[in-house]
Design a protein around this motif. Structure first.
Motif, PDB file in Angstrom:
ATOM      1  N   THR A  11      40.552  42.131  44.605  1.00  0.00           N
ATOM      2  CA  THR A  11      39.965  40.961  43.943  1.00  0.00           C
ATOM      3  C   THR A  11      40.596  40.807  42.553  1.00  0.00           C
ATOM      4  OG1 THR A  11      38.201  42.245  42.918  1.00  0.00           O
ATOM      5  CG2 THR A  11      37.762  41.324  45.124  1.00  0.00           C
ATOM      6  N   GLN A  12      40.421  39.615  41.998  1.00  0.00           N
ATOM      7  CA  GLN A  12      40.894  39.395  40.629  1.00  0.00           C
ATOM      8  C   GLN A  12      40.161  40.334  39.668  1.00  0.00           C
ATOM      9  OE1 GLN A  12      40.390  35.218  39.785  1.00  0.00           O
ATOM     10  NE2 GLN A  12      42.338  34.672  40.754  1.00  0.00           N
ATOM     11  N   GLU A  13      38.906  40.552  39.944  1.00  0.00           N
ATOM     12  CA  GLU A  13      38.095  41.442  39.112  1.00  0.00           C
ATOM     13  C   GLU A  13      38.667  42.861  39.122  1.00  0.00           C
ATOM     14  OE1 GLU A  13      34.716  42.165  36.690  1.00  0.00           O
ATOM     15  OE2 GLU A  13      35.028  40.269  37.735  1.00  0.00           O
ATOM     16  N   PHE A  14      39.028  43.347  40.303  1.00  0.00           N
ATOM     17  CA  PHE A  14      39.578  44.695  40.417  1.00  0.00           C
ATOM     18  C   PHE A  14      40.903  44.814  39.659  1.00  0.00           C
ATOM     19  CE2 PHE A  14      42.333  47.773  42.532  1.00  0.00           C
ATOM     20  CZ  PHE A  14      41.559  48.918  42.431  1.00  0.00           C
ATOM     21  N   VAL A  15      41.774  43.841  39.843  1.00  0.00           N
ATOM     22  CA  VAL A  15      43.075  43.848  39.150  1.00  0.00           C
ATOM     23  C   VAL A  15      42.854  43.809  37.642  1.00  0.00           C
ATOM     24  CG1 VAL A  15      45.211  42.552  38.763  1.00  0.00           C
ATOM     25  CG2 VAL A  15      44.315  42.797  41.080  1.00  0.00           C
ATOM     26  N   ALA A  16      41.950  42.955  37.205  1.00  0.00           N
ATOM     27  CA  ALA A  16      41.675  42.813  35.769  1.00  0.00           C
ATOM     28  C   ALA A  16      41.170  44.135  35.184  1.00  0.00           C
ATOM     29  CB  ALA A  16      40.657  41.710  35.548  1.00  0.00           C
ATOM     30  N   GLU A  17      40.232  44.787  35.858  1.00  0.00           N
ATOM     31  CA  GLU A  17      39.699  46.059  35.362  1.00  0.00           C
ATOM     32  C   GLU A  17      40.768  47.146  35.372  1.00  0.00           C
ATOM     33  OE1 GLU A  17      36.225  47.105  37.585  1.00  0.00           O
ATOM     34  OE2 GLU A  17      35.070  45.396  36.841  1.00  0.00           O
ATOM     35  N   SER A  18      41.640  47.109  36.370  1.00  0.00           N
ATOM     36  CA  SER A  18      42.678  48.141  36.487  1.00  0.00           C
ATOM     37  C   SER A  18      43.688  48.078  35.340  1.00  0.00           C
ATOM     38  CB  SER A  18      43.435  47.990  37.810  1.00  0.00           C
ATOM     39  OG  SER A  18      42.546  48.147  38.896  1.00  0.00           O
ATOM     40  N   ILE A  19      44.001  46.878  34.889  1.00  0.00           N
ATOM     41  CA  ILE A  19      45.013  46.762  33.832  1.00  0.00           C
ATOM     42  C   ILE A  19      44.411  46.453  32.467  1.00  0.00           C
ATOM     43  CG2 ILE A  19      46.862  46.151  35.412  1.00  0.00           C
ATOM     44  CD1 ILE A  19      46.531  43.243  34.614  1.00  0.00           C
ATOM     45  N   GLY A  20      43.088  46.311  32.400  1.00  0.00           N
ATOM     46  CA  GLY A  20      42.417  46.145  31.121  1.00  0.00           C
ATOM     47  C   GLY A  20      42.444  44.744  30.540  1.00  0.00           C
ATOM     48  N   VAL A  21      42.353  43.739  31.407  1.00  0.00           N
ATOM     49  CA  VAL A  21      42.262  42.353  30.935  1.00  0.00           C
ATOM     50  C   VAL A  21      41.061  41.702  31.599  1.00  0.00           C
ATOM     51  CG1 VAL A  21      44.756  42.122  30.517  1.00  0.00           C
ATOM     52  CG2 VAL A  21      43.824  41.490  32.750  1.00  0.00           C
ATOM     53  N   SER A  22      40.795  40.467  31.235  1.00  0.00           N
ATOM     54  CA  SER A  22      39.662  39.774  31.846  1.00  0.00           C
ATOM     55  C   SER A  22      40.054  39.179  33.194  1.00  0.00           C
ATOM     56  CB  SER A  22      39.167  38.653  30.922  1.00  0.00           C
ATOM     57  OG  SER A  22      40.137  37.638  30.832  1.00  0.00           O
ATOM     58  N   ARG A  23      39.056  38.894  34.009  1.00  0.00           N
ATOM     59  CA  ARG A  23      39.309  38.268  35.300  1.00  0.00           C
ATOM     60  C   ARG A  23      39.910  36.879  35.087  1.00  0.00           C
ATOM     61  NH1 ARG A  23      37.891  34.334  37.859  1.00  0.00           N
ATOM     62  NH2 ARG A  23      36.160  33.832  36.485  1.00  0.00           N
ATOM     63  N   GLN A  24      39.470  36.199  34.025  1.00  0.00           N
ATOM     64  CA  GLN A  24      39.989  34.860  33.729  1.00  0.00           C
ATOM     65  C   GLN A  24      41.488  34.911  33.429  1.00  0.00           C
ATOM     66  OE1 GLN A  24      37.214  36.140  32.455  1.00  0.00           O
ATOM     67  NE2 GLN A  24      35.556  34.719  32.960  1.00  0.00           N
ATOM     68  N   ALA A  25      41.936  35.991  32.775  1.00  0.00           N
ATOM     69  CA  ALA A  25      43.365  36.143  32.478  1.00  0.00           C
ATOM     70  C   ALA A  25      44.167  36.240  33.777  1.00  0.00           C
ATOM     71  CB  ALA A  25      43.609  37.362  31.604  1.00  0.00           C
ATOM     72  N   VAL A  26      43.666  37.042  34.721  1.00  0.00           N
ATOM     73  CA  VAL A  26      44.353  37.183  36.011  1.00  0.00           C
ATOM     74  C   VAL A  26      44.390  35.834  36.723  1.00  0.00           C
ATOM     75  CG1 VAL A  26      44.317  38.315  38.276  1.00  0.00           C
ATOM     76  CG2 VAL A  26      43.737  39.617  36.208  1.00  0.00           C
ATOM     77  N   SER A  27      43.292  35.110  36.662  1.00  0.00           N
ATOM     78  CA  SER A  27      43.232  33.792  37.289  1.00  0.00           C
ATOM     79  C   SER A  27      44.254  32.842  36.670  1.00  0.00           C
ATOM     80  CB  SER A  27      41.821  33.217  37.155  1.00  0.00           C
ATOM     81  OG  SER A  27      41.786  31.893  37.639  1.00  0.00           O
ATOM     82  N   LYS A  28      44.344  32.870  35.346  1.00  0.00           N
ATOM     83  CA  LYS A  28      45.314  32.002  34.666  1.00  0.00           C
ATOM     84  C   LYS A  28      46.744  32.379  35.037  1.00  0.00           C
ATOM     85  CE  LYS A  28      42.545  30.747  30.642  1.00  0.00           C
ATOM     86  NZ  LYS A  28      42.436  30.842  29.179  1.00  0.00           N
ATOM     87  N   TRP A  29      47.025  33.676  35.142  1.00  0.00           N
ATOM     88  CA  TRP A  29      48.360  34.107  35.530  1.00  0.00           C
ATOM     89  C   TRP A  29      48.699  33.604  36.925  1.00  0.00           C
ATOM     90  CZ3 TRP A  29      47.429  39.903  34.061  1.00  0.00           C
ATOM     91  CH2 TRP A  29      47.437  40.043  32.665  1.00  0.00           C
ATOM     92  N   GLU A  30      47.741  33.728  37.833  1.00  0.00           N
ATOM     93  CA  GLU A  30      47.993  33.302  39.211  1.00  0.00           C
ATOM     94  C   GLU A  30      48.135  31.789  39.333  1.00  0.00           C
ATOM     95  OE1 GLU A  30      44.967  34.929  41.726  1.00  0.00           O
ATOM     96  OE2 GLU A  30      45.766  36.973  41.567  1.00  0.00           O
ATOM     97  N   ASN A  31      47.482  31.046  38.466  1.00  0.00           N
ATOM     98  CA  ASN A  31      47.594  29.587  38.507  1.00  0.00           C
ATOM     99  C   ASN A  31      48.722  29.050  37.636  1.00  0.00           C
ATOM    100  OD1 ASN A  31      45.423  29.125  40.290  1.00  0.00           O
ATOM    101  ND2 ASN A  31      43.997  29.528  38.607  1.00  0.00           N
ATOM    102  N   GLY A  32      49.417  29.962  36.938  1.00  0.00           N
ATOM    103  CA  GLY A  32      50.536  29.545  36.096  1.00  0.00           C
ATOM    104  C   GLY A  32      50.122  28.856  34.811  1.00  0.00           C
ATOM    105  N   VAL A  33      48.864  29.027  34.390  1.00  0.00           N
ATOM    106  CA  VAL A  33      48.387  28.393  33.168  1.00  0.00           C
ATOM    107  C   VAL A  33      48.791  29.197  31.948  1.00  0.00           C
ATOM    108  CG1 VAL A  33      46.325  27.616  31.927  1.00  0.00           C
ATOM    109  CG2 VAL A  33      46.466  27.352  34.405  1.00  0.00           C
ATOM    110  N   SER A  34      48.652  30.510  32.024  1.00  0.00           N
ATOM    111  CA  SER A  34      48.979  31.391  30.899  1.00  0.00           C
ATOM    112  C   SER A  34      50.114  32.297  31.319  1.00  0.00           C
ATOM    113  CB  SER A  34      47.755  32.233  30.525  1.00  0.00           C
ATOM    114  OG  SER A  34      48.090  33.134  29.512  1.00  0.00           O
ATOM    115  N   HIS A  35      51.039  32.538  30.360  1.00  0.00           N
ATOM    116  CA  HIS A  35      52.215  33.342  30.708  1.00  0.00           C
ATOM    117  C   HIS A  35      52.280  34.618  29.881  1.00  0.00           C
ATOM    118  CE1 HIS A  35      53.433  29.880  32.930  1.00  0.00           C
ATOM    119  NE2 HIS A  35      53.313  29.155  31.829  1.00  0.00           N
ATOM    120  N   SER A  36      51.156  35.069  29.355  1.00  0.00           N
ATOM    121  CA  SER A  36      51.198  36.294  28.557  1.00  0.00           C
ATOM    122  C   SER A  36      50.483  37.422  29.248  1.00  0.00           C
ATOM    123  CB  SER A  36      50.568  36.047  27.193  1.00  0.00           C
ATOM    124  OG  SER A  36      49.359  35.358  27.308  1.00  0.00           O
TER     125      SER A  36
END
Length: 102
Positions: A77-102
């Motif tokens: 899940t996005q939640e699992f990935v976010a917790e594993s790398i220490g970012v928010s779930r919203q950050a993972v979502s933005k990366w996957e949607n191409g909104v944020s590139h950091s």
């Protein structure tokens, strides 16, 4: 004779200096205008965001798609990935949607 030569040399040097001063006075406004124009061009270019080439757009899109494909393939899940790398779930979502590139 020697004093005439030195006097003549002195006045020629004075004429050369006055000609150089005159040329400098004529060119100074041109140099100022040119410098102001270059500064204006630099400032105008700093205001514009850099244009993305089609290749960069494709790479960014591919990267976001690849992130989502690999996450879903591994059944994470996005939640699992976010917790594993220490970012928010919203950050993972933005990366996957191409909104944020950091």
């Amino acid at each position: 004779m020697k004093s005439d030569f030195l006097t003549n040399l002195f006045f020629r040097a004075l004429q050369t200096v006055s000609i150089a001063t005159m040329i400098a006075r004529l060119l100074l406004p041109v140099a100022i205008v040119a410098a102001l124009y270059l500064l204006w061009r630099i400032a105008r270019n700093l205001e514009k965001p850099p244009k993305l080439t089609e290749e960069v757009k494709i790479v960014r899109k591919s990267l976001s798609e690849m992130l989502k494909e690999n996450r879903t393939r591994c059944k994470m899940t996005q939640e699992f990935v976010a917790e594993s790398i220490g970012v928010s779930r919203q950050a993972v979502s933005k990366w996957e949607n191409g909104v944020s590139h950091s």
